[in-house]
Scaffold this active site. Structure first.
Site, PDB file in Angstrom:
ATOM      1  N   SER A  33       0.879  -1.181   0.190  1.00  0.00           N
ATOM      2  CA  SER A  33       0.012   0.055  -0.047  1.00  0.00           C
ATOM      3  C   SER A  33       0.870   1.385   0.006  1.00  0.00           C
ATOM      4  O   SER A  33       1.641   1.560  -0.997  1.00  0.00           O
ATOM      5  CB  SER A  33      -0.851  -0.022   1.414  1.00  0.00           C
TER       6      SER A  33
ATOM      7  N   ARG B  55     -11.644   7.192   9.198  1.00  0.00           N
ATOM      8  CA  ARG B  55     -11.116   5.949   9.222  1.00  0.00           C
ATOM      9  C   ARG B  55     -12.382   4.896   8.819  1.00  0.00           C
ATOM     10  O   ARG B  55     -11.880   4.073   7.828  1.00  0.00           O
ATOM     11  CB  ARG B  55     -10.881   5.428  10.825  1.00  0.00           C
TER      12      ARG B  55
ATOM     13  N   ASP C 224      -8.729  -6.378  -5.088  1.00  0.00           N
ATOM     14  CA  ASP C 224      -8.187  -4.862  -4.473  1.00  0.00           C
ATOM     15  C   ASP C 224      -8.619  -3.939  -5.476  1.00  0.00           C
ATOM     16  O   ASP C 224      -8.222  -3.889  -6.658  1.00  0.00           O
ATOM     17  CB  ASP C 224      -6.944  -5.077  -4.450  1.00  0.00           C
TER      18      ASP C 224
ATOM     19  N   HIS D 111      -8.175  -5.178  -0.750  1.00  0.00           N
ATOM     20  CA  HIS D 111      -6.757  -4.478  -0.427  1.00  0.00           C
ATOM     21  C   HIS D 111      -5.920  -4.909   0.743  1.00  0.00           C
ATOM     22  O   HIS D 111      -4.724  -5.036   0.690  1.00  0.00           O
ATOM     23  CB  HIS D 111      -6.725  -2.686  -0.511  1.00  0.00           C
ATOM     24  N   ASP D 112      -6.819  -5.296   1.975  1.00  0.00           N
ATOM     25  CA  ASP D 112      -6.127  -5.511   3.105  1.00  0.00           C
ATOM     26  C   ASP D 112      -5.189  -6.904   3.152  1.00  0.00           C
ATOM     27  O   ASP D 112      -4.868  -7.334   4.119  1.00  0.00           O
ATOM     28  CB  ASP D 112      -7.031  -5.536   4.142  1.00  0.00           C
TER      29      ASP D 112
END
Length: 378
Positions: free
Chosen positions: A156, A226, A322, A355-356
């Site tokens: 990232s 967040r 992602d 993505h994580d």
């Protein structure tokens, strides 16, 4: 294998911080001095200092890559990748991970004290770029006596730093691993960040960034920022599998605005837990640095020209779910590397986690990183 240099120097170990005199010249034209950098090291340098790996963290990450976080008590954010018997093994490598400047875990940032006023910088801290973060890391490596990196690795925003390293310091990097990242921020990426920044600045407690004196922090705005960002780290399939439309702790809808759905409760928890460990102003600064990021910009718009001076080997990894930094972004980097004559390998991995995925259980990623690192060493 050359004998290791024992890490009995006070510069080496966990929870370290150094104040470097600087000045660090920034892309904005400003200069930062002094420069505080918080970092951790694992393992020991071998005799010829050829086994050093720099790990770069993501937006909300920190230097605690493989040690317990001092605030949350949770294991290091990449404990699955870094540690004994793992791809990045301190028995084999000397590992460095530094908190980026602009952050809030000990490196110079908006919460740091400005020596000119003896008060926190707040929004008077200079605006940064990813390249500025990399130059600060280079200052730290100089302090540690490291001239050349066996590898620089990141996912990232960490991947942005890793990819920038061979373009800024082409003679200092032997190999580069870039995971779930990009060569520039897209309009969509910038848009999501702007939503988060506006949420923070709309919080009455933000007060132009001057909230340090009374500790009345813009926690509501930061939590919303967040929550919005966290959605981009996940995949629709992953959210559906984990939460679906299931209700949270109830048998029927309340017909109100409490967290009826499990996914709502999850996001609220993510937001609330985040404000306990992160500074709102740092969030503004780091997201802005990511938005300014565009490696080709300083090379006439040519990504291939940016990589031309480097002799490093590259490994690019993307994930099929992602959508924040999709596989097409990694392919564009690989095409530029091929055009520059660089040695590059690329793999798209399958994961339901979006993505994580690079932070979560992914044996295939471990095998790719392990194979790439070992492939470049005798």
């Amino acid at each position: 294998m050359a004998s290791a240099l024992l890490p009995d120097d006070s510069r080496f170990g966990l929870r370290r911080q150094v104040r470097l005199p600087g000045p660090l010249r920034l892309d904005s034209g400003a200069a930062l001095a002094p420069v505080d950098i918080a970092y951790e090291t694992y393992g020991a340098m071998n005799e010829d200092k050829s086994n050093v790996i720099l790990i770069c963290h993501a937006l909300t990450g920190d230097q605690y890559v493989a040690s317990d976080h001092p605030i949350t008590g949770k294991p290091g954010w990449w404990w699955r990748m870094v540690g004994e018997g793992k791809p990045i093994d301190p028995a084999r490598y000397f590992i460095v991970c530094a908190n980026v400047i602009g952050s809030c875990m000990g490196s110079s940032g908006p919460a740091s004290v400005d020596p000119a006023s003896n008060a926190p910088y707040a929004m008077r801290f200079p605006v940064l770029t990813i390249a500025d973060m990399v130059r600060a890391q280079a200052m730290l490596l100089d302090h540690l006596g490291v001239g050349r990196l066996a590898a620089v690795i990141g996912g990232s925003m960490g991947g942005m730093q890793a990819l920038s390293w061979p373009t800024i310091f082409p003679d200092r990097v032997e190999s580069c691993v870039v995971i779930a990242s990009t060569a520039r921020h897209s309009a969509q990426n910038i848009a999501f960040h702007e939503v988060g920044r506006q949420a923070i600045m709309a919080d009455p407690n933000w007060r132009g960034g001057d909230y340090y004196a009374d500790a009345q922090v813009p926690s509501a705005g930061l939590a919303v920022a967040r929550m919005a960002a966290h959605i981009t780290y996940l995949s629709e399939a992953g959210l559906t599998e984990k939460f679906g439309r299931r209700l949270q702790g109830r048998d029927a809808k309340t017909f109100g605005f409490d967290a009826d759905f499990q996914v709502e409760s999850y996001l609220r928890h993510q937001g609330l837990s985040f404000v306990e460990r992160f500074d709102a102003n740092s969030y503004l600064y780091i997201t802005r640095a990511m938005d300014y990021y565009d490696i080709a910009e300083d090379h006439g718009g040519s990504l291939a020209k940016a990589f031309a001076p480097s002799k490093a080997r590259f490994c690019l990894v993307s994930f099929d779910t992602d959508w924040l930094y999709p596989t097409a972004e990694s392919r564009a980097i690989v095409h530029a590397l091929n055009a520059s004559g660089a040695q590059a390998s690329f793999v798209e991995l399958s994961s339901p986690f979006g993505h994580d995925a690079f932070l979560l259980e992914c044996p295939e990623l471990n095998r790719v990183v392990d194979g790439f690192l070992k492939g470049g060493r005798a």
